[in-house]
Design an enzyme around this catalytic site. Sequence first.
Site, PDB file in Angstrom:
ATOM      1  N   GLY A  27       0.830  -1.199   0.000  1.00 41.05           N
ATOM      2  CA  GLY A  27       0.000   0.000   0.000  1.00 41.05           C
ATOM      3  C   GLY A  27       0.861   1.244   0.000  1.00 41.05           C
ATOM      4  O   GLY A  27       2.002   1.234  -0.471  1.00 41.05           O
ATOM      5  N   SER A  28       0.358   2.318   0.577  1.00 45.07           N
ATOM      6  CA  SER A  28       1.055   3.599   0.544  1.00 45.07           C
ATOM      7  C   SER A  28       2.455   3.528   1.148  1.00 45.07           C
ATOM      8  O   SER A  28       3.444   3.891   0.516  1.00 45.07           O
ATOM      9  CB  SER A  28       0.225   4.658   1.297  1.00 45.07           C
ATOM     10  OG  SER A  28       0.913   5.893   1.334  1.00 45.07           O
ATOM     11  N   GLN A  29       2.569   3.024   2.385  1.00 43.17           N
ATOM     12  CA  GLN A  29       3.881   2.949   3.023  1.00 43.17           C
ATOM     13  C   GLN A  29       4.739   1.839   2.424  1.00 43.17           C
ATOM     14  O   GLN A  29       5.942   2.019   2.191  1.00 43.17           O
ATOM     15  CB  GLN A  29       3.728   2.732   4.530  1.00 43.17           C
ATOM     16  CG  GLN A  29       3.368   3.976   5.321  1.00 43.17           C
ATOM     17  CD  GLN A  29       4.458   5.030   5.340  1.00 43.17           C
ATOM     18  OE1 GLN A  29       5.624   4.750   5.121  1.00 43.17           O
ATOM     19  NE2 GLN A  29       4.067   6.260   5.633  1.00 43.17           N
ATOM     20  N   SER A  52      -3.694 -10.811  -4.537  1.00 43.42           N
ATOM     21  CA  SER A  52      -3.514  -9.375  -4.316  1.00 43.42           C
ATOM     22  C   SER A  52      -3.423  -8.614  -5.641  1.00 43.42           C
ATOM     23  O   SER A  52      -2.695  -9.009  -6.558  1.00 43.42           O
ATOM     24  CB  SER A  52      -2.237  -9.120  -3.504  1.00 43.42           C
ATOM     25  OG  SER A  52      -1.956  -7.728  -3.459  1.00 43.42           O
ATOM     26  N   SER A  54      -2.014  -5.907  -5.964  1.00 45.57           N
ATOM     27  CA  SER A  54      -0.734  -5.194  -5.991  1.00 45.57           C
ATOM     28  C   SER A  54       0.381  -6.008  -6.641  1.00 45.57           C
ATOM     29  O   SER A  54       1.462  -5.471  -6.897  1.00 45.57           O
ATOM     30  CB  SER A  54      -0.315  -4.817  -4.563  1.00 45.57           C
ATOM     31  OG  SER A  54      -1.229  -3.928  -3.978  1.00 45.57           O
ATOM     32  N   ASP A  84      -3.313  -2.003  10.882  1.00 48.89           N
ATOM     33  CA  ASP A  84      -3.139  -2.463  12.262  1.00 48.89           C
ATOM     34  C   ASP A  84      -3.930  -3.728  12.573  1.00 48.89           C
ATOM     35  O   ASP A  84      -3.405  -4.665  13.172  1.00 48.89           O
ATOM     36  CB  ASP A  84      -3.581  -1.364  13.243  1.00 48.89           C
ATOM     37  CG  ASP A  84      -2.620  -0.184  13.268  1.00 48.89           C
ATOM     38  OD1 ASP A  84      -1.411  -0.400  13.075  1.00 48.89           O
ATOM     39  OD2 ASP A  84      -3.091   0.953  13.467  1.00 48.89           O
ATOM     40  N   HIS A 109       4.162   1.524  12.918  1.00 47.04           N
ATOM     41  CA  HIS A 109       3.239   2.054  13.933  1.00 47.04           C
ATOM     42  C   HIS A 109       3.217   1.041  15.075  1.00 47.04           C
ATOM     43  O   HIS A 109       3.293  -0.166  14.847  1.00 47.04           O
ATOM     44  CB  HIS A 109       1.851   2.236  13.323  1.00 47.04           C
ATOM     45  CG  HIS A 109       0.825   2.834  14.250  1.00 47.04           C
ATOM     46  ND1 HIS A 109       1.139   3.747  15.235  1.00 47.04           N
ATOM     47  CD2 HIS A 109      -0.514   2.649  14.329  1.00 47.04           C
ATOM     48  CE1 HIS A 109       0.044   4.093  15.879  1.00 47.04           C
ATOM     49  NE2 HIS A 109      -0.971   3.434  15.359  1.00 47.04           N
ATOM     50  N   GLU A 196      -4.021  12.265  16.085  1.00 44.10           N
ATOM     51  CA  GLU A 196      -5.024  12.015  15.043  1.00 44.10           C
ATOM     52  C   GLU A 196      -6.424  12.371  15.518  1.00 44.10           C
ATOM     53  O   GLU A 196      -7.206  13.001  14.790  1.00 44.10           O
ATOM     54  CB  GLU A 196      -4.993  10.537  14.643  1.00 44.10           C
ATOM     55  CG  GLU A 196      -3.753  10.117  13.870  1.00 44.10           C
ATOM     56  CD  GLU A 196      -3.624   8.613  13.735  1.00 44.10           C
ATOM     57  OE1 GLU A 196      -2.746   8.162  12.984  1.00 44.10           O
ATOM     58  OE2 GLU A 196      -4.415   7.871  14.385  1.00 44.10           O
ATOM     59  N   SER A 253      -1.839  39.558   9.136  1.00 42.24           N
ATOM     60  CA  SER A 253      -2.136  40.954   9.459  1.00 42.24           C
ATOM     61  C   SER A 253      -2.308  41.155  10.960  1.00 42.24           C
ATOM     62  O   SER A 253      -2.574  40.204  11.704  1.00 42.24           O
ATOM     63  CB  SER A 253      -3.413  41.396   8.743  1.00 42.24           C
ATOM     64  OG  SER A 253      -4.545  40.774   9.332  1.00 42.24           O
TER      65      SER A 253
END
Length: 336
Positions: A27-29, A52, A54, A84, A109, A196, A253
């Site tokens: 996946g992403s990671q 899969s 992928s 997870d 994680h 989060e 400002s």
Amino acid sequence: MPPKIYLDKDADLKNLQGKICAIIGFGSQGHAQALNLKESGIDVIIGLYPKSKSRARATKLGFQVMNTAAAVNKADVIFLALPDLSMPAVFEKEIAPNLSPGNTILLSHGFAIHYQTFTPSPEINVIMVAPKGPGKLLRRQFIEGKGIPALIAIHQDPSKNSKKIALAWAKGIGSTRAGVFETTFQEETETDLFGEQTVLCGGISALIHAGFETLVEHGYQPEMAYFEVLHELKLTVDLIHESGISGMRSAISDTAKYGDLTRGPRIIDASVKKRMNKALQDIRSGRFAREWIAQNQTGRKEYQALLKKGAQHPMEAVGKRLRKSIPWIGKHHSQA
């Protein structure tokens, strides 16, 4: 005394060279870290289940793709690039039976280890390398010769070289270019969930919704409300990211600063901090983890209902329409 910041000079890729690194999941990671490691000269294989989607993508990018169990059996370092709550079943069925003493399990994680959803045997090294950003950003920064900060942690170290491996992995993905800090699985998990829930995702989403609804309920155009409470948020966050809150204030400002200093604390007041403390207690006690695990065991019905409700918020339709006139928004988000 501030914690040590580990940089390129503190890490040596030799601690991974000669080893086979299996990335379980793409996946992403998994995708980003696999490419970064490969381009750093590390021997990377990909472990995926037989059907899969992928597999074709990973093969096209030049990786050897194997079934998960075979990849684990061949590897020295095994990165669980999985959600997870998917980890326990995969670990028990495909990973644990194929581990050898001295192997290293690596995670990005700490949730699964901290809440003990699975427990590696004592002869296995267990480490964490946690980039502080999504995989697509990690990849993009690496390509540009940069990196994003990361955390490392050591949970089990029977081989007595786990920290060197963690630092080498962090260097391989580019994070020692930006700075790496040492933590624990507990600290990473609890602070990550807290951030989060109360600020980065939950807090900011609720604040944006409340601001949008308040303006629209008082007769202002939804488009004006969207621009004021959501679109311009990136400008402020970018300033904070670059130079902190004081730096942001120096760039806005005097009127905006005065409103920030006098009205902000009335909105986010002491009662918010009390509820933040309650959220933190739910995390530290394991209550949130048990609740999330139970959601998955019962089909995620409440989770899916909440996602659907959020997607149906009137602000989403307004934003979708307005973003069509700014086509470059989301360009980086969609990059592989």
